[in-house]
Design an enzyme around this catalytic site. Structure first.
Site, short mmCIF file in Angstrom:
data_model
loop_
_atom_site.label_atom_id
_atom_site.label_comp_id
_atom_site.label_asym_id
_atom_site.label_seq_id
_atom_site.Cartn_x
_atom_site.Cartn_y
_atom_site.Cartn_z
N ASP A 43 -24.74 -10.96 30.74
CA ASP A 43 -26.08 -11.36 30.31
C ASP A 43 -26.00 -12.16 29.02
OD1 ASP A 43 -29.23 -10.55 30.55
OD2 ASP A 43 -28.60 -10.67 28.44
N TYR A 48 -28.78 -17.41 22.34
CA TYR A 48 -27.63 -16.72 21.72
C TYR A 48 -26.57 -17.72 21.23
CZ TYR A 48 -29.50 -12.63 24.28
OH TYR A 48 -30.30 -11.64 24.80
N LYS A 73 -31.12 -17.11 29.90
CA LYS A 73 -32.57 -17.10 29.65
C LYS A 73 -33.01 -18.41 29.00
CE LYS A 73 -31.80 -12.26 28.46
NZ LYS A 73 -30.50 -12.28 27.75
N HIS A 106 -37.35 -16.02 28.47
CA HIS A 106 -36.92 -15.08 27.43
C HIS A 106 -38.07 -14.34 26.74
CE1 HIS A 106 -33.27 -14.50 24.52
NE2 HIS A 106 -34.04 -13.44 24.50
N VAL A 229 -18.20 -5.37 21.15
CA VAL A 229 -17.10 -6.32 20.97
C VAL A 229 -15.75 -5.60 21.02
CG1 VAL A 229 -18.48 -7.98 19.66
CG2 VAL A 229 -17.26 -6.15 18.44
N ARG A 233 -14.75 0.61 23.65
CA ARG A 233 -16.16 0.91 23.94
C ARG A 233 -16.61 0.26 25.25
NH1 ARG A 233 -19.05 0.29 18.00
NH2 ARG A 233 -18.25 2.23 17.11
N ASN A 237 -18.25 2.43 28.09
CA ASN A 237 -19.58 2.10 28.62
C ASN A 237 -19.54 1.77 30.11
OD1 ASN A 237 -20.43 2.41 25.98
ND2 ASN A 237 -20.61 0.22 25.57
P1 NAP Z 1 -27.17 -2.30 22.34
O1 NAP Z 1 -26.34 -2.59 23.55
O2 NAP Z 1 -28.23 -1.28 22.39
O3 NAP Z 1 -26.25 -1.88 21.13
C1 NAP Z 1 -25.14 -2.60 20.73
C2 NAP Z 1 -24.56 -1.89 19.49
O4 NAP Z 1 -24.01 -0.63 19.88
C3 NAP Z 1 -23.48 -2.68 18.83
O5 NAP Z 1 -23.61 -2.48 17.43
C4 NAP Z 1 -22.19 -2.02 19.34
O6 NAP Z 1 -21.19 -2.14 18.37
C5 NAP Z 1 -22.63 -0.58 19.51
N1 NAP Z 1 -21.95 0.12 20.60
C6 NAP Z 1 -21.74 -0.32 21.87
N2 NAP Z 1 -21.12 0.60 22.61
C7 NAP Z 1 -20.91 1.68 21.81
C8 NAP Z 1 -20.31 2.94 22.01
N3 NAP Z 1 -19.81 3.28 23.20
N4 NAP Z 1 -20.27 3.82 20.97
C9 NAP Z 1 -20.79 3.46 19.75
N5 NAP Z 1 -21.37 2.26 19.51
C10 NAP Z 1 -21.43 1.38 20.53
O7 NAP Z 1 -27.84 -3.66 21.77
P2 NAP Z 1 -28.10 -5.13 22.26
O8 NAP Z 1 -26.84 -5.93 22.19
O9 NAP Z 1 -29.26 -5.62 21.46
O10 NAP Z 1 -28.58 -5.00 23.78
C11 NAP Z 1 -27.72 -5.19 24.89
C12 NAP Z 1 -27.92 -6.56 25.52
O11 NAP Z 1 -29.28 -6.75 25.90
C13 NAP Z 1 -27.68 -7.75 24.57
O12 NAP Z 1 -26.32 -7.98 24.29
C14 NAP Z 1 -28.38 -8.86 25.31
O13 NAP Z 1 -27.58 -9.34 26.39
C15 NAP Z 1 -29.61 -8.13 25.82
N6 NAP Z 1 -30.79 -8.29 24.89
C16 NAP Z 1 -31.87 -8.97 25.35
C17 NAP Z 1 -32.98 -9.13 24.53
C18 NAP Z 1 -34.16 -9.89 25.05
O14 NAP Z 1 -35.07 -10.23 24.28
N7 NAP Z 1 -34.21 -10.16 26.35
C19 NAP Z 1 -33.01 -8.61 23.23
C20 NAP Z 1 -31.89 -7.90 22.79
C21 NAP Z 1 -30.79 -7.74 23.63
P3 NAP Z 1 -19.81 -2.93 18.64
O15 NAP Z 1 -20.14 -4.25 19.29
O16 NAP Z 1 -19.20 -3.06 17.27
O17 NAP Z 1 -19.01 -2.03 19.55
#
Ligand code: NAP
Length: 280
Positions: A43, A48, A73, A106, A229, A233, A237
Protein backbone atom coordinates in the site's frame (compact mmCIF):
# COMPACT_ATOMS: atom_id res chain seq x y z
CA UNK A 1 -2.71 -15.96 2.62
CA UNK A 2 -6.33 -15.33 3.54
CA UNK A 3 -8.13 -13.08 1.09
CA UNK A 4 -11.35 -11.10 0.85
CA UNK A 5 -13.44 -10.90 -2.32
CA UNK A 6 -14.28 -7.35 -3.31
CA UNK A 7 -17.63 -6.28 -4.77
CA UNK A 8 -16.25 -6.51 -8.33
CA UNK A 9 -14.94 -10.06 -7.73
CA UNK A 10 -11.29 -9.07 -7.21
CA UNK A 11 -9.44 -11.11 -4.58
CA UNK A 12 -7.50 -8.98 -2.07
CA UNK A 13 -5.01 -10.34 0.51
CA UNK A 14 -6.34 -9.51 3.98
CA UNK A 15 -2.81 -8.62 5.14
CA UNK A 16 -0.53 -6.20 3.34
CA UNK A 17 2.38 -3.85 3.94
CA UNK A 18 2.10 -0.05 4.22
CA UNK A 19 4.86 2.40 3.31
CA UNK A 20 3.60 5.72 4.71
CA UNK A 21 6.49 7.68 6.27
CA UNK A 22 9.09 5.34 4.79
CA UNK A 23 11.60 7.82 3.31
CA UNK A 24 11.88 7.50 -0.50
CA UNK A 25 15.61 6.72 -0.21
CA UNK A 26 14.89 3.74 2.07
CA UNK A 27 11.72 2.47 0.41
CA UNK A 28 13.26 0.20 -2.25
CA UNK A 29 15.18 -1.78 0.37
CA UNK A 30 12.27 -1.84 2.84
CA UNK A 31 9.79 -3.10 0.22
CA UNK A 32 12.33 -5.62 -1.10
CA UNK A 33 12.64 -6.96 2.45
CA UNK A 34 8.85 -7.10 2.88
CA UNK A 35 8.51 -9.05 -0.38
CA UNK A 36 11.28 -11.39 0.76
CA UNK A 37 9.44 -11.94 4.07
CA UNK A 38 6.37 -12.94 2.07
CA UNK A 39 4.14 -9.87 1.78
CA UNK A 40 2.38 -9.74 -1.59
CA UNK A 41 0.15 -6.73 -0.96
CA UNK A 42 1.76 -3.27 -0.88
CA UNK A 43 0.00 0.00 0.00
CA UNK A 44 1.49 3.30 -1.15
CA UNK A 45 0.17 6.70 -2.30
CA UNK A 46 1.22 9.52 -4.60
CA UNK A 47 1.43 11.72 -1.49
CA UNK A 48 4.03 9.42 0.14
CA UNK A 49 6.60 10.33 -2.53
CA UNK A 50 7.89 6.77 -2.72
CA UNK A 51 5.97 5.17 -5.61
CA UNK A 52 9.10 5.00 -7.81
CA UNK A 53 11.03 3.17 -5.10
CA UNK A 54 8.12 0.74 -4.59
CA UNK A 55 8.17 0.13 -8.35
CA UNK A 56 11.92 -0.57 -8.36
CA UNK A 57 11.55 -3.07 -5.50
CA UNK A 58 8.74 -4.85 -7.36
CA UNK A 59 10.71 -4.90 -10.61
CA UNK A 60 13.79 -6.48 -9.04
CA UNK A 61 11.91 -8.88 -6.74
CA UNK A 62 11.21 -11.52 -9.35
CA UNK A 63 7.71 -11.96 -7.90
CA UNK A 64 5.28 -12.56 -10.80
CA UNK A 65 2.95 -9.59 -11.29
CA UNK A 66 -0.19 -11.69 -10.91
CA UNK A 67 0.90 -12.70 -7.40
CA UNK A 68 1.08 -9.07 -6.25
CA UNK A 69 -1.65 -6.73 -5.08
CA UNK A 70 -0.57 -3.10 -5.41
CA UNK A 71 -2.55 -0.13 -4.10
CA UNK A 72 -1.85 3.54 -4.60
CA UNK A 73 -3.91 6.67 -3.97
CA UNK A 74 -4.75 9.87 -5.81
CA UNK A 75 -4.11 13.04 -3.82
CA UNK A 76 -6.67 15.86 -3.58
CA UNK A 77 -7.27 17.59 -6.93
CA UNK A 78 -9.66 20.20 -8.27
CA UNK A 79 -8.93 20.24 -12.00
CA UNK A 80 -11.45 17.68 -13.21
CA UNK A 81 -11.65 14.30 -14.87
CA UNK A 82 -8.83 14.59 -17.44
CA UNK A 83 -6.44 15.79 -14.77
CA UNK A 84 -7.45 12.86 -12.54
CA UNK A 85 -6.64 10.49 -15.42
CA UNK A 86 -3.27 12.22 -15.76
CA UNK A 87 -2.58 11.70 -12.03
CA UNK A 88 -3.37 8.00 -12.44
CA UNK A 89 -0.96 7.74 -15.39
CA UNK A 90 1.78 9.44 -13.35
CA UNK A 91 1.36 6.92 -10.53
CA UNK A 92 1.20 3.96 -12.90
CA UNK A 93 4.40 5.15 -14.64
CA UNK A 94 6.23 5.70 -11.35
CA UNK A 95 5.25 2.23 -10.17
CA UNK A 96 6.28 0.76 -13.53
CA UNK A 97 3.08 -1.28 -13.74
CA UNK A 98 0.69 -2.03 -16.59
CA UNK A 99 -2.28 -2.02 -14.25
CA UNK A 100 -3.09 -1.25 -10.60
CA UNK A 101 -4.90 -3.71 -8.37
CA UNK A 102 -6.54 -0.98 -6.28
CA UNK A 103 -6.64 2.79 -6.76
CA UNK A 104 -8.08 4.95 -3.98
CA UNK A 105 -9.20 8.54 -3.65
CA UNK A 106 -6.96 9.51 -0.73
CA UNK A 107 -9.18 12.14 0.91
CA UNK A 108 -12.85 13.19 0.61
CA UNK A 109 -11.83 16.70 -0.47
CA UNK A 110 -11.69 18.71 -3.69
CA UNK A 111 -13.28 17.56 -6.94
CA UNK A 112 -13.44 13.90 -6.02
CA UNK A 113 -16.57 13.23 -8.07
CA UNK A 114 -14.52 13.97 -11.20
CA UNK A 115 -11.76 11.76 -9.85
CA UNK A 116 -14.26 8.96 -9.29
CA UNK A 117 -15.65 9.22 -12.83
CA UNK A 118 -12.12 9.09 -14.26
CA UNK A 119 -11.47 6.03 -12.12
CA UNK A 120 -14.71 4.36 -13.27
CA UNK A 121 -13.50 4.75 -16.86
CA UNK A 122 -9.99 3.45 -16.08
CA UNK A 123 -11.60 0.48 -14.32
CA UNK A 124 -13.77 -0.24 -17.38
CA UNK A 125 -10.64 -0.03 -19.58
CA UNK A 126 -8.85 -2.61 -17.40
CA UNK A 127 -6.16 -0.20 -16.14
CA UNK A 128 -7.37 -0.65 -12.54
CA UNK A 129 -8.82 -3.89 -11.19
CA UNK A 130 -10.68 -2.29 -8.25
CA UNK A 131 -11.43 1.31 -7.29
CA UNK A 132 -12.09 2.68 -3.84
CA UNK A 133 -11.79 5.53 -1.40
CA UNK A 134 -10.03 6.45 1.81
CA UNK A 135 -11.01 8.50 4.85
CA UNK A 136 -14.67 8.66 3.81
CA UNK A 137 -17.06 8.97 6.75
CA UNK A 138 -20.48 7.35 6.21
CA UNK A 139 -22.19 10.50 4.87
CA UNK A 140 -19.59 11.07 2.13
CA UNK A 141 -19.49 7.36 1.28
CA UNK A 142 -23.27 7.08 0.83
CA UNK A 143 -23.39 10.25 -1.26
CA UNK A 144 -20.63 8.97 -3.57
CA UNK A 145 -22.47 5.67 -3.97
CA UNK A 146 -25.78 7.43 -4.67
CA UNK A 147 -24.38 9.60 -7.47
CA UNK A 148 -22.18 7.19 -9.42
CA UNK A 149 -22.28 3.96 -11.39
CA UNK A 150 -19.71 1.91 -9.50
CA UNK A 151 -19.72 1.75 -5.69
CA UNK A 152 -16.28 1.81 -4.02
CA UNK A 153 -14.79 -1.66 -3.54
CA UNK A 154 -12.84 -0.49 -0.46
CA UNK A 155 -12.84 2.31 2.08
CA UNK A 156 -9.47 2.62 3.86
CA UNK A 157 -10.00 4.37 7.19
CA UNK A 158 -8.21 4.82 10.49
CA UNK A 159 -9.07 1.71 12.51
CA UNK A 160 -7.35 0.34 15.63
CA UNK A 161 -8.33 -0.70 19.18
CA UNK A 162 -8.86 2.92 20.27
CA UNK A 163 -11.01 3.83 17.23
CA UNK A 164 -12.86 0.68 16.18
CA UNK A 165 -15.35 2.08 13.63
CA UNK A 166 -18.12 -0.49 14.13
CA UNK A 167 -20.93 1.73 12.75
CA UNK A 168 -18.74 2.53 9.72
CA UNK A 169 -18.15 -1.17 9.17
CA UNK A 170 -21.88 -1.96 9.38
CA UNK A 171 -22.66 0.70 6.81
CA UNK A 172 -19.88 -0.52 4.51
CA UNK A 173 -21.04 -4.11 4.78
CA UNK A 174 -24.61 -3.16 3.92
CA UNK A 175 -23.28 -1.38 0.80
CA UNK A 176 -20.81 -4.06 -0.26
CA UNK A 177 -17.75 -1.94 0.59
CA UNK A 178 -14.74 -3.71 2.11
CA UNK A 179 -13.29 -1.99 5.19
CA UNK A 180 -9.51 -1.57 5.30
CA UNK A 181 -7.64 -0.30 8.35
CA UNK A 182 -4.92 2.29 8.21
CA UNK A 183 -2.82 2.82 11.33
CA UNK A 184 -3.66 -0.58 12.86
CA UNK A 185 -1.27 0.20 15.73
CA UNK A 186 -2.42 3.84 15.92
CA UNK A 187 1.27 4.42 15.07
CA UNK A 188 1.91 3.50 18.73
CA UNK A 189 -0.23 6.34 20.12
CA UNK A 190 -2.06 5.95 23.46
CA UNK A 191 0.78 3.60 24.49
CA UNK A 192 -0.77 0.87 22.35
CA UNK A 193 2.21 -1.49 22.57
CA UNK A 194 2.14 -1.45 26.40
CA UNK A 195 -1.62 -1.28 26.87
CA UNK A 196 -2.52 -3.52 29.87
CA UNK A 197 -5.52 -5.21 28.20
CA UNK A 198 -3.62 -5.96 24.99
CA UNK A 199 -0.56 -7.08 26.98
CA UNK A 200 -2.72 -9.47 29.02
CA UNK A 201 -4.18 -11.04 25.85
CA UNK A 202 -0.70 -11.20 24.32
CA UNK A 203 0.67 -13.18 27.28
CA UNK A 204 -2.41 -15.47 27.34
CA UNK A 205 -1.94 -16.31 23.65
CA UNK A 206 1.87 -16.35 23.67
CA UNK A 207 1.84 -13.65 20.96
CA UNK A 208 2.96 -10.01 20.82
CA UNK A 209 0.64 -7.03 21.24
CA UNK A 210 1.14 -6.23 17.54
CA UNK A 211 0.05 -9.74 16.57
CA UNK A 212 -3.01 -9.55 18.84
CA UNK A 213 -4.08 -6.26 17.26
CA UNK A 214 -3.68 -7.55 13.70
CA UNK A 215 -5.45 -10.80 14.57
CA UNK A 216 -8.33 -8.86 16.15
CA UNK A 217 -8.77 -6.81 12.96
CA UNK A 218 -8.50 -9.87 10.69
CA UNK A 219 -11.15 -11.68 12.76
CA UNK A 220 -13.38 -8.65 12.19
CA UNK A 221 -12.71 -9.22 8.44
CA UNK A 222 -10.90 -5.90 8.17
CA UNK A 223 -7.97 -5.69 5.72
CA UNK A 224 -4.74 -4.62 7.49
CA UNK A 225 -1.57 -2.97 6.12
CA UNK A 226 0.88 -2.55 9.05
CA UNK A 227 4.08 -0.62 8.39
CA UNK A 228 7.53 -1.40 9.72
CA UNK A 229 11.01 -0.66 8.46
CA UNK A 230 12.47 -3.53 10.52
CA UNK A 231 12.66 -7.06 9.15
CA UNK A 232 11.98 -8.77 12.50
CA UNK A 233 8.77 -6.75 12.92
CA UNK A 234 7.73 -7.46 9.33
CA UNK A 235 8.09 -11.18 10.14
CA UNK A 236 6.16 -10.75 13.40
CA UNK A 237 3.35 -8.81 11.73
CA UNK A 238 3.11 -11.41 8.96
CA UNK A 239 2.75 -14.30 11.43
CA UNK A 240 -0.88 -13.76 12.46
CA UNK A 241 -2.71 -16.75 10.98
CA UNK A 242 -1.69 -19.61 13.29
CA UNK A 243 -3.86 -18.62 16.24
CA UNK A 244 -7.30 -17.25 17.06
CA UNK A 245 -8.64 -14.86 19.66
CA UNK A 246 -11.55 -16.26 21.65
CA UNK A 247 -14.89 -14.40 21.67
CA UNK A 248 -14.01 -13.24 25.20
CA UNK A 249 -10.68 -11.83 24.03
CA UNK A 250 -12.42 -10.10 21.11
CA UNK A 251 -14.81 -8.55 23.66
CA UNK A 252 -11.90 -7.44 25.85
CA UNK A 253 -10.36 -5.54 22.92
CA UNK A 254 -13.79 -4.06 22.17
CA UNK A 255 -13.72 -2.30 25.59
CA UNK A 256 -10.74 -0.17 24.46
CA UNK A 257 -12.76 1.82 21.91
CA UNK A 258 -12.66 5.58 22.60
CA UNK A 259 -14.79 6.29 19.53
CA UNK A 260 -12.57 9.14 18.36
CA UNK A 261 -9.53 9.50 16.15
CA UNK A 262 -6.03 9.21 17.61
CA UNK A 263 -4.93 11.66 14.90
CA UNK A 264 -7.54 14.14 13.64
CA UNK A 265 -11.11 14.25 12.44
CA UNK A 266 -11.41 14.43 8.64
CA UNK A 267 -14.58 16.51 9.11
CA UNK A 268 -12.80 19.20 11.18
CA UNK A 269 -12.77 22.37 9.01
CA UNK A 270 -9.29 23.32 10.19
CA UNK A 271 -7.92 19.96 9.05
CA UNK A 272 -9.93 20.04 5.81
CA UNK A 273 -8.00 23.20 4.89
CA UNK A 274 -4.73 22.05 6.38
CA UNK A 275 -4.44 18.75 4.50
CA UNK A 276 -6.77 19.23 1.55
CA UNK A 277 -6.99 22.96 0.96
CA UNK A 278 -4.24 23.57 -1.62
CA UNK A 279 -5.21 24.16 -5.29
CA UNK A 280 -3.93 21.51 -7.68
P1 NAP B 1 0.93 1.71 11.95
O1 NAP B 1 1.11 0.57 11.00
O2 NAP B 1 -0.22 1.73 12.88
O3 NAP B 1 2.20 1.86 12.88
C1 NAP B 1 3.50 1.91 12.38
C2 NAP B 1 4.42 2.12 13.60
O4 NAP B 1 4.42 0.94 14.41
C3 NAP B 1 5.83 2.41 13.19
O5 NAP B 1 6.35 3.35 14.12
C4 NAP B 1 6.54 1.05 13.38
O6 NAP B 1 7.87 1.26 13.71
C5 NAP B 1 5.76 0.45 14.53
N1 NAP B 1 5.66 -1.00 14.49
C6 NAP B 1 5.32 -1.78 13.43
N2 NAP B 1 5.29 -3.07 13.77
C7 NAP B 1 5.61 -3.15 15.09
C8 NAP B 1 5.74 -4.22 15.99
N3 NAP B 1 5.52 -5.48 15.61
N4 NAP B 1 6.08 -3.94 17.28
C9 NAP B 1 6.31 -2.65 17.66
N5 NAP B 1 6.21 -1.59 16.83
C10 NAP B 1 5.85 -1.84 15.55
O7 NAP B 1 0.93 3.12 11.16
P2 NAP B 1 0.80 3.63 9.69
O8 NAP B 1 2.08 3.41 8.95
O9 NAP B 1 0.32 5.04 9.78
O10 NAP B 1 -0.36 2.76 9.03
C11 NAP B 1 -0.13 1.63 8.21
C12 NAP B 1 -0.30 1.96 6.73
O11 NAP B 1 -1.60 2.50 6.49
C13 NAP B 1 0.62 3.08 6.21
O12 NAP B 1 1.96 2.67 6.06
C14 NAP B 1 -0.08 3.47 4.94
O13 NAP B 1 0.18 2.54 3.91
C15 NAP B 1 -1.53 3.41 5.39
N6 NAP B 1 -2.05 4.75 5.85
C16 NAP B 1 -3.03 5.33 5.11
C17 NAP B 1 -3.54 6.56 5.50
C18 NAP B 1 -4.63 7.19 4.68
O14 NAP B 1 -4.95 8.37 4.88
N7 NAP B 1 -5.24 6.44 3.77
C19 NAP B 1 -3.05 7.23 6.64
C20 NAP B 1 -2.05 6.60 7.37
C21 NAP B 1 -1.56 5.37 6.97
P3 NAP B 1 9.10 0.73 12.78
O15 NAP B 1 8.79 1.10 11.35
O16 NAP B 1 10.30 1.43 13.35
O17 NAP B 1 9.14 -0.76 12.99
Amino acid sequence: METVILNDGVEMPILGFGVYQVPPEDTEEVVATALDVGYRHIDTAAAYGNEEAVGRAIATSGVPRDQLFVTTKMWVQDKGQDYATQLFEESRTKLGLDYLDLYLIHQPYGDYYSSWRAMERLHADGAIRAIGVSNFYPDRLVDLINHNEIPPAVNQIETHPFFQRNPDQELMESNGVQMESWGPFAEGRNHLFTDPTLTEIASATGKSVAQVVLRWLIQREVVVIPKSVRRERMVENFDVFGFELTPEQMDQVATLDKGTSAFFDHRDPEWVSRIGGGRS
